[in-house]
Design an enzyme around this catalytic site. Sequence first.
Site, PDB file in Angstrom:
ATOM      1  CB  CYS A   1      -0.838  -0.001   1.164  1.00 12.18           C
ATOM      2  SG  CYS A   1      -1.855  -1.403   1.052  1.00 12.18           S
TER       3      CYS A   1
ATOM      4  NE  ARG B   1       3.743   1.586  -2.142  1.00 12.62           N
ATOM      5  CZ  ARG B   1       5.211   1.856  -0.925  1.00 12.62           C
ATOM      6  NH1 ARG B   1       6.025   3.010  -1.906  1.00 12.62           N
ATOM      7  NH2 ARG B   1       5.398   1.007  -0.187  1.00 12.62           N
TER       8      ARG B   1
ATOM      9  CD1 TRP C   1      -0.932  -6.210  -2.724  1.00 16.01           C
ATOM     10  CD2 TRP C   1      -1.035  -5.293  -4.494  1.00 16.01           C
ATOM     11  NE1 TRP C   1      -0.796  -6.874  -3.041  1.00 16.01           N
ATOM     12  CE2 TRP C   1      -1.134  -6.774  -4.453  1.00 16.01           C
ATOM     13  CE3 TRP C   1      -1.415  -4.583  -5.081  1.00 16.01           C
ATOM     14  CZ2 TRP C   1      -0.516  -7.468  -6.385  1.00 16.01           C
ATOM     15  CZ3 TRP C   1      -1.385  -5.663  -6.775  1.00 16.01           C
ATOM     16  CH2 TRP C   1      -0.950  -6.544  -6.458  1.00 16.01           C
TER      17      TRP C   1
ATOM     18  CG  ASN D   1       2.194  -1.339   3.858  1.00 16.06           C
ATOM     19  OD1 ASN D   1       1.668  -2.194   3.265  1.00 16.06           O
ATOM     20  ND2 ASN D   1       3.255  -0.450   3.467  1.00 16.06           N
ATOM     21  N   GLY D   2       0.833  -3.161   5.888  1.00 12.78           N
ATOM     22  CA  GLY D   2       0.769  -4.291   6.205  1.00 12.78           C
ATOM     23  C   GLY D   2      -0.043  -4.876   6.692  1.00 12.78           C
TER      24      GLY D   2
ATOM     25  CD  GLU E   1      12.444 -18.226 -11.385  1.00 10.46           C
ATOM     26  OE1 GLU E   1      11.150 -19.119 -12.679  1.00 10.46           O
ATOM     27  OE2 GLU E   1      12.151 -17.301 -11.513  1.00 10.46           O
TER      28      GLU E   1
ATOM     29  CE  LYS F   1      12.895 -15.065 -13.472  1.00  9.57           C
ATOM     30  NZ  LYS F   1      11.844 -15.435 -13.504  1.00  9.57           N
TER      31      LYS F   1
ATOM     32  CD  GLU G   1      11.612 -14.442 -17.313  1.00  9.22           C
ATOM     33  OE1 GLU G   1      11.250 -14.148 -16.315  1.00  9.22           O
ATOM     34  OE2 GLU G   1      10.420 -14.230 -17.366  1.00  9.22           O
TER      35      GLU G   1
ATOM     36  CG  HIS H   1      19.896 -40.098 -19.247  1.00  9.33           C
ATOM     37  ND1 HIS H   1      19.968 -41.588 -19.722  1.00  9.33           N
ATOM     38  CD2 HIS H   1      20.595 -39.853 -18.282  1.00  9.33           C
ATOM     39  CE1 HIS H   1      20.363 -41.666 -18.184  1.00  9.33           C
ATOM     40  NE2 HIS H   1      20.460 -41.453 -17.689  1.00  9.33           N
TER      41      HIS H   1
ATOM     42  CE  LYS I   1       5.104  -9.232 -12.493  1.00 13.04           C
ATOM     43  NZ  LYS I   1       4.966 -10.292 -12.124  1.00 13.04           N
TER      44      LYS I   1
HETATM   45  C1  F6R Z   1       8.698 -15.247 -15.118  1.00 17.88           C
HETATM   46  C2  F6R Z   1       7.279 -15.255 -15.492  1.00 17.88           C
HETATM   47  C3  F6R Z   1       6.282 -15.502 -15.985  1.00 17.88           C
HETATM   48  C4  F6R Z   1       5.396 -15.612 -14.517  1.00 17.88           C
HETATM   49  C5  F6R Z   1       4.275 -16.518 -15.728  1.00 17.88           C
HETATM   50  C6  F6R Z   1       3.117 -16.827 -14.687  1.00 17.88           C
HETATM   51  O1  F6R Z   1       9.382 -14.146 -15.058  1.00 17.88           O
HETATM   52  O2  F6R Z   1       6.858 -13.717 -14.345  1.00 17.88           O
HETATM   53  O3  F6R Z   1       6.906 -17.247 -16.239  1.00 17.88           O
HETATM   54  O4  F6R Z   1       5.588 -16.295 -13.961  1.00 17.88           O
HETATM   55  O5  F6R Z   1       3.458 -16.296 -16.136  1.00 17.88           O
HETATM   56  O6  F6R Z   1       2.242 -15.342 -14.256  1.00 17.88           O
HETATM   57  P1  F6R Z   1       1.155 -15.890 -12.656  1.00 17.88           P
HETATM   58  O7  F6R Z   1       2.202 -16.252 -12.037  1.00 17.88           O
HETATM   59  O8  F6R Z   1       0.940 -14.136 -13.007  1.00 17.88           O
HETATM   60  O9  F6R Z   1      -0.126 -16.350 -13.412  1.00 17.88           O
END
Ligand code: F6R
Length: 614
Positions: A2, A27, A75, A101-102, A484, A488, A491, A507, A609
Site C-alpha cells: 500500500c 506501486r 493493495w 500498510n502491512g 528458474e 530469468k 527472459e 542421457h 506482466k
Molecule cells: C517469469 C514470469 C512468468 C510468470 C507466468 C505466470 O519471470 O514472470 O513466467 O511466472 O507468466 O504468471 P502468473 O504467476 O501471474 O500466473
Amino acid sequence: MCGIIGYTGPRVARDVVVAGLRRMEYRGYDSAGVAVVADGAISYRKKAGKIANLVADLEANPLPDSGLGIGHTRWATHGGPTDENAHPHISAGDRVALIHNGIIENFAILRAELEAEGVVFHSETDTEAAAQLLGRVVSAGTDLADAMRMVCNRLEGAFTLVAVDASEPHRLVAARRNSPLVVGVGDGENFVASDVSAFIEFTRFAIELGQDQVVDVTADSIIVTDFAGNPAETHPFEVTWDLSAAEKSGYDWFMRKEIYEQPRAVADTLLGRFNPDGSLKLDELHIPESELRLVDKIVIVACGTAYYAGLVAKYAIEHWTRIACEVEIASEFRYRDPIITRSTLVVTLSQSGETADTLMAIRHAREQHAKVIAICNTNGATIPRESDAVIYTHAGPEIGVASTKGFLTQVAACYLLGLYLAQVRGTMYDDEIHAVMAELASTPPLIQKVLDELDPIKELAKRFIDQKSVLFLGRHVGYPVALEGALKLKEIAYLHAEGFPAGELKHGPIALVEEGIPIFIIVPPQGRDQLHDKVVSNIQEVRARGALTIVLAEEGDHEVDPYADVLFRLPKVSTLLQPLVATVPLQMFACELATLKGYDVDQPRNLAKSVTVE
Ligand code: F6R
C-alpha cells in the site's frame, strides 16, 4: 504494498495528498482514499479502482479545505478491493481516521474483543481493528500519540499506521513495525509517507523511522519515540534521487528492488498463520477439513516461474502429506484429458491471478468437480474469484515483468498448504510441523544474508556479457531452481540458457558441454542421502569436459571446493528450504547481466506482466 501519505502544513492537504497518491501509483493498488480534518470533524472519500475514481468522487463531493490530511492506495490483503475495504478506516463516532500498510496478524482477536464491547465494523479488513481500537482509546481521553503507542503494543504483525484525530486539526501520528515509514521535513510543513516519492516534489529532507517507532508530527515539530514513549534515534537523510529512482527506492529497476524485498515478502506470506494453540491456520481456506481429508491426488497447475514454484512444492507436499502430487503446465492441462475426480485437489499458482492459461485450467478442473485452491498475490483477481479457496502470498505488487518475489512467496505459500494438509490429515506430528514452520520463519534473515553477499555475483556477470549459452544443473528441489535460473536469463538477458536435472546430463545434454561454457550447479545440503555426493560427481563430469563451474553450495561444504571455478556460499538450511536461498543469486545474476547488456530489465521484449490470452 500500500501507498501511504500524510500532510500537515499551510497547503490544502487534500491536494497534497492526492498528488502524493498519484506519485505512488507505480506501486500498484486497487483502491484509494483520503481523509482530512476540518472544523473539528473528519471528512473522507474512498473508492475502489483507480485514483481517477477517487478524484471524480472528490470533484462531485469536495472535501473541505484543511491543512491536515492522510491518503492511501490499497493493495488488498484482508477483504477484496471494495469502497468499504479501502482506507482510511474511521473509528466509531468518527473520532479517528487511520491508514495502514502491512498485515495485522491478531486482528481477528482484537475485532472479536471490540465487537463484544458493541463496536460495529464496516469492512472486512485487518486495519479496521486497529482504527476502532485507536478510536476507543482516544475517545476515552488518551492523547493521540500515547494511544498510538498503546495500540502498537497490542498489535502483532507488520504495520505502518498513520492516524489523525477529529479534535486535533494540525497533528498526525504515525508508527511502524516491519514496514517502511519516512518523514518528509519541510519548512513549516511536514509529511509522512511509505516512500519519499510521495513528497519529493515538496522536500528532499527526510527522516527514516526505525523499527518500532512512533512519530508525532505537526507543521513545526517532529517527535520520535519508541513504543514505550522513550525518545528514539532516527536516521535523517537528504534525497538525492530523481523521481523515477525514488519510486524504486533508489534502485535502477523494479526487478532489483523486488529481489531485495524478498525477505520481507516471504515473512509477510508467513504472517498470521498460527492459532493461539500453535496450530497452523489458513484463514482464507474455506474448504472443510473433512473434504481435505478425502483428497487422494493433488495437481498443481501454473505457468512459467509459478510452474517452477509448483515443481519445488511437489517435493515437500508429497513428503509431508503422502498424497501423490502432479505438477502441470497450465496451457497443457486441459488438452490431455487429465484424470480429475471429486477427490482431486487442484492447486493453481498465479502471482497476477489473471493468467488465461491458468484460468482455463481451473475452469476445466471445476467442471470435473475437483476442488480448486488458488495461491495468488492479487486479492480479488479472477483466478482466486473462480476458485473454491485462496491463499494469498501478500508479497506486495510485483512490477518488474520477470517474477522474483512471486517465486519465493509461492514456494512459501505452497509449503504452508502442504503443512496444513499434513496437520489436517495427521501425516505429521504437531512438533514436526512446528519445527518446519520455525525453520521456514527463520528463512527471511537468511535470504537477507544472501542479498548482503551478492557483490561477487554482480562481478561475475561482467565476465559473461558476450556469452552465448549458459547451463544450470540441480537435483531434487535444486532442479526447478536450475530451471528458474535459466528462465530469468532467457527472459531479461535474452541469453540461451537451459536447466537440467543433473542426473539427466549423461542421457544427452552433456553433449552441449564445451570448453569454457559456464554451468551453474546448485548443490544440495550435505547429509541428505547420496544426493549431495551425486551432484559433486556431476560437477566433476562437466568440469572434466571443460565447463566453467559456478557452484552454489552451503557454508562449510568443502567437498565442492576442488571442483568449483567460482563458489558461492549459501546459508545452511534443510534441503526442502534451499530454493528460498539458492534462487536469489540466480535472479541477481540475470538482473545484473541484463543491466550490463543495456536491456530494459523491467520491460523485456515480447513479454507482458499479466498474460491474459491463451
Ligand atoms: C517469469 C514470469 C512468468 C510468470 C507466468 C505466470 O519471470 O514472470 O513466467 O511466472 O507468466 O504468471 P502468473 O504467476 O501471474 O500466473
